[in-house]
Design a protein around this motif. Structure first.
Motif, PDB file in Angstrom:
ATOM      1  N   PHE A  82      -2.971  -4.521 -16.333  1.00 39.12           N
ATOM      2  CA  PHE A  82      -3.412  -3.645 -15.323  1.00 39.12           C
ATOM      3  C   PHE A  82      -3.716  -4.429 -13.830  1.00 39.12           C
ATOM      4  N   ARG A  83      -4.620  -5.397 -14.121  1.00 40.76           N
ATOM      5  CA  ARG A  83      -5.066  -6.133 -12.981  1.00 40.76           C
ATOM      6  C   ARG A  83      -3.888  -6.731 -12.227  1.00 40.76           C
ATOM      7  N   ARG A  84      -3.141  -7.389 -13.213  1.00 41.39           N
ATOM      8  CA  ARG A  84      -1.806  -8.020 -12.357  1.00 41.39           C
ATOM      9  C   ARG A  84      -0.868  -6.780 -11.603  1.00 41.39           C
ATOM     10  N   LEU A  85      -0.872  -5.526 -12.270  1.00 45.68           N
ATOM     11  CA  LEU A  85      -0.053  -4.613 -11.715  1.00 45.68           C
ATOM     12  C   LEU A  85      -1.087  -4.279 -10.192  1.00 45.68           C
ATOM     13  N   ARG A  86      -2.243  -4.237 -10.278  1.00 51.34           N
ATOM     14  CA  ARG A  86      -3.036  -3.900  -8.959  1.00 51.34           C
ATOM     15  C   ARG A  86      -2.733  -5.152  -8.033  1.00 51.34           C
ATOM     16  N   GLU A  87      -2.782  -6.358  -8.509  1.00 48.58           N
ATOM     17  CA  GLU A  87      -2.591  -7.689  -7.402  1.00 48.58           C
ATOM     18  C   GLU A  87      -1.239  -7.345  -6.916  1.00 48.58           C
ATOM     19  N   LEU A  88      -0.297  -6.910  -7.737  1.00 48.71           N
ATOM     20  CA  LEU A  88       1.258  -6.957  -6.903  1.00 48.71           C
ATOM     21  C   LEU A  88       1.387  -5.515  -6.364  1.00 48.71           C
ATOM     22  N   GLY A  89       0.368  -4.685  -6.179  1.00 44.66           N
ATOM     23  CA  GLY A  89       0.406  -3.455  -5.517  1.00 44.66           C
ATOM     24  C   GLY A  89       1.095  -2.324  -6.172  1.00 44.66           C
ATOM     25  N   PHE A  90       1.117  -2.220  -7.533  1.00 46.27           N
ATOM     26  CA  PHE A  90       2.086  -1.400  -8.264  1.00 46.27           C
ATOM     27  C   PHE A  90       0.894  -0.377  -8.960  1.00 46.27           C
ATOM     28  N   ALA A  91      -0.314  -0.795  -8.798  1.00 50.93           N
ATOM     29  CA  ALA A  91      -1.274   0.376  -9.528  1.00 50.93           C
ATOM     30  C   ALA A  91      -2.688   0.249  -8.827  1.00 50.93           C
ATOM     31  N   ARG A  92      -3.489   1.377  -8.858  1.00 57.18           N
ATOM     32  CA  ARG A  92      -4.616   1.427  -8.190  1.00 57.18           C
ATOM     33  C   ARG A  92      -5.774   1.918  -9.396  1.00 57.18           C
ATOM     34  N   SER A  93      -6.843   1.707  -9.225  1.00 61.04           N
ATOM     35  CA  SER A  93      -7.713   2.113 -10.394  1.00 61.04           C
ATOM     36  C   SER A  93      -9.036   2.455  -9.821  1.00 61.04           C
ATOM     37  N   ARG A  94      -9.667   3.435 -10.339  1.00 60.05           N
ATOM     38  CA  ARG A  94     -11.047   3.774  -9.849  1.00 60.05           C
ATOM     39  C   ARG A  94     -11.847   4.220 -10.942  1.00 60.05           C
ATOM     40  N   THR A  95     -13.036   4.055 -11.216  1.00 58.10           N
ATOM     41  CA  THR A  95     -14.075   4.341 -12.321  1.00 58.10           C
ATOM     42  C   THR A  95     -13.891   5.941 -12.618  1.00 58.10           C
ATOM     43  N   GLY A  96     -13.575   6.298 -13.763  1.00 59.55           N
ATOM     44  CA  GLY A  96     -13.599   7.865 -14.199  1.00 59.55           C
ATOM     45  C   GLY A  96     -12.204   8.370 -13.662  1.00 59.55           C
ATOM     46  N   ALA A  97     -11.326   7.699 -12.852  1.00 63.00           N
ATOM     47  CA  ALA A  97     -10.125   8.289 -12.696  1.00 63.00           C
ATOM     48  C   ALA A  97      -8.953   7.583 -13.277  1.00 63.00           C
ATOM     49  N   GLY A  98      -9.099   6.266 -13.766  1.00 60.64           N
ATOM     50  CA  GLY A  98      -8.202   5.955 -14.709  1.00 60.64           C
ATOM     51  C   GLY A  98      -7.236   4.791 -13.789  1.00 60.64           C
ATOM     52  N   THR A  99      -6.156   4.439 -14.100  1.00 61.00           N
ATOM     53  CA  THR A  99      -5.259   3.676 -13.406  1.00 61.00           C
ATOM     54  C   THR A  99      -3.969   4.349 -13.002  1.00 61.00           C
ATOM     55  N   VAL A 100      -3.552   4.369 -11.999  1.00 57.94           N
ATOM     56  CA  VAL A 100      -2.331   5.132 -11.474  1.00 57.94           C
ATOM     57  C   VAL A 100      -1.435   4.294 -11.031  1.00 57.94           C
ATOM     58  N   VAL A 101      -0.003   4.337 -11.268  1.00 55.18           N
ATOM     59  CA  VAL A 101       1.094   3.399 -10.890  1.00 55.18           C
ATOM     60  C   VAL A 101       1.370   4.208  -9.287  1.00 55.18           C
ATOM     61  N   VAL A 102       1.597   3.255  -8.393  1.00 59.75           N
ATOM     62  CA  VAL A 102       2.051   3.576  -7.017  1.00 59.75           C
ATOM     63  C   VAL A 102       3.082   2.665  -6.689  1.00 59.75           C
ATOM     64  N   LEU A 103       3.459   2.908  -5.595  1.00 55.81           N
ATOM     65  CA  LEU A 103       4.553   1.922  -4.830  1.00 55.81           C
ATOM     66  C   LEU A 103       3.790   1.227  -4.033  1.00 55.81           C
ATOM     67  N   PRO A 104       3.936  -0.084  -3.734  1.00 58.29           N
ATOM     68  CA  PRO A 104       3.103  -0.900  -2.734  1.00 58.29           C
ATOM     69  C   PRO A 104       3.807  -0.393  -1.380  1.00 58.29           C
ATOM     70  N   HIS A 105       2.894  -0.628  -0.302  1.00 54.23           N
ATOM     71  CA  HIS A 105       2.881  -0.269   0.826  1.00 54.23           C
ATOM     72  C   HIS A 105       3.310  -1.573   1.875  1.00 54.23           C
ATOM     73  N   GLY A 106       3.862  -1.657   2.901  1.00 54.74           N
ATOM     74  CA  GLY A 106       3.969  -2.710   3.701  1.00 54.74           C
ATOM     75  C   GLY A 106       4.929  -3.793   3.263  1.00 54.74           C
ATOM     76  N   GLY A 107       4.834  -4.820   3.666  1.00 54.77           N
ATOM     77  CA  GLY A 107       5.688  -5.954   3.149  1.00 54.77           C
ATOM     78  C   GLY A 107       7.439  -5.918   4.137  1.00 54.77           C
ATOM     79  N   ARG A 108       7.935  -6.648   3.465  1.00 58.43           N
ATOM     80  CA  ARG A 108       9.470  -6.675   3.958  1.00 58.43           C
ATOM     81  C   ARG A 108      10.183  -5.296   3.823  1.00 58.43           C
ATOM     82  N   ARG A 109      10.955  -4.927   4.720  1.00 56.70           N
ATOM     83  CA  ARG A 109      11.737  -3.720   4.774  1.00 56.70           C
ATOM     84  C   ARG A 109      12.955  -3.973   3.850  1.00 56.70           C
ATOM     85  N   ARG A 110      13.386  -3.006   3.097  1.00 57.15           N
ATOM     86  CA  ARG A 110      14.715  -3.071   2.200  1.00 57.15           C
ATOM     87  C   ARG A 110      15.947  -3.461   3.211  1.00 57.15           C
TER      88      ARG A 110
END
Length: 513
Positions: free
Chosen positions: A92-120
Motif C-alpha cells: 500500500f505504501r508503494r502504491l501511494r508513492e506511485l500515486g495509485f492510492a490514498r490513505s486516511r486514518t479511519g477511511a482506509g486505502t483507496v485506489v486512484v489515478l495519478p494526476h500530473g506527469g506526462r500527457r499520454r
C-alpha cells in the motif's frame, strides 16, 4: 469465476459517499475474496510487496479495478492472500508513492489515478476489444509505453477517399431528418449483397445497421436475455461480449474453443456443445467462428453444420460474430472467398444470427456494424436500440458503402500489413522468449501465448511495470481459467513492438525469479 465477474459481484457500491472530512472519494468497496480472484497468482518471484503493488497497479491500468475503490484493510488482505501484514502495508505504501492510492486514518486505502506527469501520446490507443487502460499520465510507467493489449490498427490508405465520396453523396439525404433506425438503405443493400455473394442469400430487411459490432451484441443481449438466463460462450472469448451478456443479467456457461493443432484438442467439440445445450437450456449462444479472438481458431465446415443442427434441435439462438472474418492472413490478399462457409449456412434458420462490423475490416473509428437476422428479430432489435442511440451516424454509413465498393483493394492492403506485423512479432517472441508456446494464427489480430505455468496475472503486472500493456488470459474467460496464457496483439508498428518484446523478456525473467 472470472476476474471481471469477481470484481462486479463482490465490489459493493458505497451506500453514500465518504464524508468530506475523510478526504477520500469512495465509490465502492473491494472485498478480500474479490481481491484474491482479481489478482490471481500475483507473486512468482522477487519481493512480495513489490509484486503485490504491481498487480494492483496493473489491475487499475487494465480497467479491471476501478478508481475510487476502497481496498480491503491491510490485515484482511494479508489474511486473504496468505502473506504478512508487513507485506500488504509495504505494498500500500508503494502504491501511494506511485500515486495509485490514498490513505486516511479511519477511511482506509483507496485506489486512484495519478494526476500530473506526462500527457499520454495521442497515437496511443485508449480502448478496443479488451478492458481499456484507465489512465496513464504520471503513473510511473515508462513514458514510451507500448500497448499490446488492444486489437486496433491504423486506417487503410483508402479511408480518406471513401469519406470524400461519402460527402458527395450526402446532399441526397439532407432533406430528411437524418435518423435511419434500421440503417441507410444503400448500406443495408451492400451488406445483404455481400452475404448473398458468400453463399447466404439475404434481403436488406434482414439487416440492421448498428453503431459497431459491440452495439449489435449489446442490443441482442438486451433483447434476448433476462436476469438468470444462461448464455453459452466459448472460453476464452471476446471480453466485451461477456460483459454485455452479464449486464443483461445472464449467467455465463463456458465452452472450450478447440484449437485443432498438434498436441491440442482435435477442434471444436460438437458433441460437447450439444450436451451443454441439453443440460443448461441456454437462451443464447455466442461464438466467434473465424480467427477466434483470442486463440485464432476457425470452425471447420463440419463443425459449423453441427452447430446449426444443434441450434435447431434445441431451439436456441446462436450469435456468430464475424467481425474478424475478413482478416485471413495466410491466403492470397486479393482472395474474395472465405476460409470456411458462413456459420449461417443457407440463411434459412431463424436460430442463426450474424454480427458483422467495419471496425476490423476497415477501421475502428468508423463505428459501423450490423446484424443479419430474421426480419421479426430485426424489428425487435430496432425497438430495443431506441433507448440507446436511435440510429447510426449517417456519414459513416455512407463511407462504409464506399469501402464496400472498393473492398478487395482495401482489404488486400490491410491483410499484407497485418501479415507482416504478425510474422515480425512471432519472430521477435521466438528469439526473446523461446520457452513460450506461441501458435501462429492464420488470421485475426492477436496471439494466444502459452507461458507454461499459471503466471498470467503476475506476468501482466510485471509487464505493466516494464512499460508494456498485455492481457492476462483469465480476462477473456467466464470462469477465471487460462491462467497460463496471455494475449498479445500484433497490430502496432514494428518499431514499437521491438522495444516491447525486449521489455516482455525482462518482465518474464523477473516473474520466473
Amino acid at each position: 469465476m472470472s476476474t471481471a465477474r469477481a470484481t462486479r459481484d463482490e465490489v459493493r457500491p458505497t451506500a453514500r459517499p465518504a464524508p468530506a472530512s475523510a478526504g477520500l472519494d469512495v465509490h465502492r468497496h473491494l472485498s478480500p475474496a474479490a481481491a484474491v480472484r482479481l489478482l490471481g497468482r500475483w507473486h512468482a518471484g522477487g519481493p512480495a510487496y513489490v509484486a503485490l503493488a504491481d498487480a494492483l497497479r496493473a489491475a487499475v491500468l487494465a480497467g479491471t479495478l476501478a478508481p475510487h475503490t476502497r481496498l480491503p484493510s491491510e490485515r484482511d488482505l494479508a489474511t486473504a492472500l496468505g502473506v504478512s501484514r508487513t507485506t500488504t502495508a509495504a505494498a500500500f505504501r508503494r502504491l501511494r508513492e506511485l500515486g495509485f492510492a490514498r490513505s486516511r486514518t479511519g477511511a482506509g486505502t483507496v485506489v486512484v489515478l495519478p494526476h500530473g506527469g506526462r500527457r499520454r501520446s495521442a497515437a496511443r490507443p485508449a480502448g478496443g476489444d479488451a478492458p481499456a487502460p484507465a489512465g496513464l499520465a504520471g503513473t510511473g510507467v515508462a513514458a514510451d509505453l507500448a500497448d499490446l493489449s488492444q486489437a486496433t490498427s491504423a486506417a487503410p490508405s483508402g479511408l480518406h477517399g471513401a469519406y470524400g465520396r461519402a460527402l458527395e453523396r450526402l446532399p441526397e439525404h439532407l432533406a430528411g431528418g437524418g435518423y435511419e433506425p434500421y440503417g441507410v438503405a444503400a448500406l443495408r443493400e451492400a451488406v445483404a449483397a455481400r452475404f448473398t455473394a458468400r453463399g447466404t442469400p439475404t434481403d436488406p430487411d434482414q439487416i440492421l445497421v448498428t453503431t459497431g459490432a459491440q452495439h449489435a451484441i449489446a442490443t441482442l443481449a438486451a433483447t434476448l436475455l433476462g436476469t438468470g438466463d444462461r448464455a453459452v460462450v466459448q472460453s476464452p472469448t471476446y471480453y466485451h461480449a461477456m460483459e454485455a451478456m452479464r449486464r443483461a443479467g445472464a449467467r455465463l456457461v463456458a465452452l472450450p474453443v478447440g484449437r485443432g493443432g498438434p498436441g491440442s484438442a482435435p477442434g471444436f467439440d460438437v458433441g460437447l456443445f450439444e450436451s451443454t445445450l441439453r443440460q443448461v437450456s441456454p437462451r443464447l449462444v455466442y461464438l466467434v467462428p473465424d480467427f477466434h479472438n483470442p486463440t485464432g481458431y476457425t470452425l471447420t465446415p463440419d463443425e459449423r453444420a453441427g452447430v446449426r443442427e444443434a441450434a435447431a434441435r434445441h431451439r436456441v439462438t446462436v450469435i456468430g460474430d464475424e467481425t474478424l472474418t475478413d482478416l485471413s492472413l495466410d491466403t492470397d490478399p486479393h482472395d474474395e472467398g472465405d476460409v470456411a462457409p458462413p456459420l449461417a449456412g443457407d440463411g434459412t434458420s431463424p436460430y442463426l444470427v450474424t454480427v458483422g462490423s467495419a471496425s476490423k475490416s476497415f477501421w475502428g473509428g468508423l463505428r459501423v456494424g450490423w446484424v443479419r437476422a430474421h426480419p421479426d428479430l430485426v424489428a425487435r432489435l430496432a425497438r430495443t436500440r431506441q433507448s440507446a442511440d436511435i440510429a447510426t451516424a449517417l456519414l459513416e454509413q455512407l463511407a462504409v458503402v464506399e469501402l464496400f465498393e472498393d473492398r478487395t483493394a482495401v482489404l488486400a492492403e490491410r491483410r499484407v500489413m497485418l501479415r507482416e506485423q504478425r510474422d515480425h512479432v512471432c519472430r521477435l517472441l521466438a528469439d526473446a522468449l523461446p520457452d513460450w508456446d506461441v501458435p501462429v494464427p492464420p488470421g485475426g489480430l492477436s496471439l494466444w501465448a502459452g507461458l507454461g505455468a499459471p503466471l498470467a496475472h503476475a506476468f501482466a503486472a510485471a509487464a505493466t511495470a516494464e512499460g508494456v500493456l498485455v492481457n492476462a488470459g483469465p480476462t477473456f474467460t467466464p470462469d477465471g481459467s487460462s491462467t497460463d496464457r496471455v494475449r498479445l496483439t500484433f497490430s502496432r508498428p514494428p518499431d514499437e513492438v521491438a522495444g516491447a518484446v525486449r521489455r516482455l523478456a525482462a518482465a518474464w525473467d523477473r516473474v520466473r525469479g
